[in-house]
Design an enzyme around this catalytic site. Structure first.
Site, PDB file in Angstrom:
ATOM      1  N   LYS A   1      -0.240  12.765   9.229  1.00 12.52           N
ATOM      2  CA  LYS A   1       0.065  11.642  10.125  1.00 12.52           C
ATOM      3  C   LYS A   1       1.478  11.122   9.850  1.00 12.52           C
ATOM      4  CE  LYS A   1      -1.875   7.122  11.503  1.00 12.52           C
ATOM      5  NZ  LYS A   1      -2.984   6.158  11.323  1.00 12.52           N
TER       6      LYS A   1
ATOM      7  N   SER B   1      -5.424   4.381  15.459  1.00 15.03           N
ATOM      8  CA  SER B   1      -4.055   4.818  15.584  1.00 15.03           C
ATOM      9  C   SER B   1      -3.853   6.297  15.239  1.00 15.03           C
ATOM     10  CB  SER B   1      -3.169   3.973  14.657  1.00 15.03           C
ATOM     11  OG  SER B   1      -3.503   4.188  13.291  1.00 15.03           O
TER      12      SER B   1
ATOM     13  N   SER C   1      -8.978   3.073  12.316  1.00 10.43           N
ATOM     14  CA  SER C   1      -8.041   4.074  12.850  1.00 10.43           C
ATOM     15  C   SER C   1      -8.307   5.513  12.429  1.00 10.43           C
ATOM     16  CB  SER C   1      -6.603   3.701  12.471  1.00 10.43           C
ATOM     17  OG  SER C   1      -6.170   2.611  13.230  1.00 10.43           O
TER      18      SER C   1
END
EC number: 6.3.5.7
Length: 495
Positions: A78, A158, A182
């Site tokens: 990420k 997210s 998330s």
């Protein structure tokens, strides 16, 4: 073997050990899949040179016979994790051009374990969002579609790029972070597994901060066994992070027996929300039945302060964000706005932040600054902290009464279309976190397991919440649920 990118971590590891496949072959298969999937916008910084170099090193290590479980396995990282010499932007314009000279502890541990980094994954800007629509790179897109409908769906947020990449078999697994859901919400939206470990289990050092008392890294994988393998590599004490726990990391995979006889699973009555879709209600009831059939005892429990969790979260998280994001000022790194003649340092700060931060980040920074301001600190921030303590105590009381895990839905709906939640009403978007934020506020481990499809053919997930530091037991309960649910659906390739 063809379609090597479709393997999970455990299958690929076993094939590597048997010499049936090499890490270079696995990596090349994933790199090819990534190049063919630009329509998903999941990978935003591709690193094929780093990937192949690490794959070759991993193959040598495996031949030498001394290789940990993650050795040679291609994964995505990420964009919130700092990676040395590779852009690490947290999906924000304000960090444009930032290439750290250091590696986050978690990505370093994975590299030390021999994992192969394929590149950086899309996300909501500074991890603020539930749909991956606040990214400077543009929206990440789910590989799933509703029936024959061509509308693009959110992969959740997210960690939307991570979820999309794992669900579309672009990588074998990916890192995510979870501040209010998330990891778990995108996992539920895309039919994969995602675990948020206990706060302090994974180091936060080198991960761009959103809300420091809530953020926690975790793995996003194709199944529970893979989550256990990757979590073990990500965990461990880190002296560079004062909130990192000095606890031994167990062999989580060895704890996956599937035997949950005699375990007490709590069903919290407060999670029965008004207007909850019948499909979510049924999935939850079916999940409880599956666990009961596996030998667990299902008990009704009460978590009375649940209804205050969302408002408390949306005071505490923006307050911490406004403090954490104060460092982005255009002075030392990242983007700096063009200044007019006569502009001073104040104008530089103002212009850089106005240009660099997106609307959602600006909104949360303003909310956070407001609740921390002199006249409102007690009315909002301190009150929210007291509510947080009560929420934590609710869980402590339930676990003290002998409950081993808690079963809830992971999300209030299946994935929605990109653009369907209007910016005019951000509260609608915030309600997506209704089942997940309590876990962050209480610092507990939580896992989302895919458990079924809705009538439009979209994945739905169930969440299990565990005792603090008891990820092994939680993963085992999730393993039993996964085995009973038998979820094997995959999105059809349209990209």
């Amino acid at each position: 073997m063809s379609d090597l990118n479709k393997l999970g971590l455990a299958e690929a590891r076993d094939a590597l050990r048997k010499g049936e496949v090499t890490s270079v072959e696995l990596t090349e298969s994933c790199l090819k899949a990534i190049d063919e999937a630009d329509a998903l916008n999941a990978f935003v910084h591709k690193t094929p040179e780093i990937a192949l170099e690490r794959a070759k090193a991993a193959d040598d290590r495996i031949k030498g016979g001394e290789a940990p479980s993650m050795c040679g396995l291609p994964i995505g990282i990420k964009d919130l994790f700092c990676t040395k010499g590779v852009p690490s932007q947290a999906a924000s314009k304000i960090l444009e051009g930032f290439k750290p000279e250091y590696e986050s502890t978690v990505s370093q541990q994975l590299a030390d374990a021999g994992a192969v980094m394929l590149g950086k994954l899309n996300m909501d800007e500074f991890a603020m969002g539930s749909s991956n629509e606040t990214s400077v790179y543009g929206n990440a897109v789910s590989p799933w579609r509703r029936g024959n409908d061509d509308a693009q769906l959110t992969p959740g947020g997210s960690s939307g790029g991570s979820a999309s990449a794992v669900a579309a078999d672009l990588c074998l697994a990916a890192t995510g972070t979870d501040t209010g859901g998330s990891i778990r919400q995108p996992a539920a939206f895309t039919g994969i597994t995602g675990i948020k470990p206990t706060y302090g289990r994974c180091s936060r050092w080198g991960i761009v901060a959103f809300a420091s008392s809530l953020d926690q890294a975790g793995p996003m994988t194709k199944n529970v066994r893979d989550a256990a393998i990757m979590l073990e590599a990500m965990c461990g004490h880190d002296p560079k992070d004062s909130t990192s726990a000095e606890l031994a990391v167990p062999n989580f995979e060895a704890m996956l027996t599937g035997d949950i006889k005699g375990k007490k699973i709590g069903i919290p009555k407060e999670y029965r929300m008004d207007g909850m879709p019948a499909e979510i209600e049924k999935l939850w009831a079916d999940g409880a039945e599956m666990l009961k059939a596996a030998g667990a005892e299902i008990v009704d429990i009460s978590l009375p302060h649940t209804k205050y969790a969302l408002p408390a979260y949306y005071v505490i998280a923006p307050a911490e964000a406004s403090s954490n994001l104060a460092r982005y000022d255009g002075v030392r790194y990242g983007r700096r706005a063009q200044l007019a003649q006569g502009d001073g340092i104040t104008e530089m700060y103002e212009k850089t932040r106005a240009e660099g931060f997106g609307h959602e980040v600006q909104r949360r920074v303003m909310v956070g600054t407001y609740v921390l301001s002199a006249g409102f600190y007690d009315a909002y921030y301190n009150r929210a902290r007291r509510v947080r303590s009560l929420i934590k105590k609710d869980f402590e009381d339930v676990f003290a009464a002998g409950v081993d895990a808690i079963l809830t839905p992971a999300t209030p709906s299946a994935a929605f279309g990109l653009g369907e939640m209007t910016e005019a009403d951000p509260v609608q978007m915030y309600l997506n976190d209704v089942f997940t934020v309590t876990v962050n506020l209480a610092g507990l481990p939580g896992i989302s397991v895919p458990a079924g499809l809705d009538k439009q053919g979209l994945p739905l997930g169930l969440q299990l919440i565990g005792r603090p530091w008891d990820e092994g037991d939680l993963l085992n309960t999730a393993y039993a649920l996964e085995s009973a649910a038998g979820f094997v659906a995959k999105p059809g390739i349209w990209w």
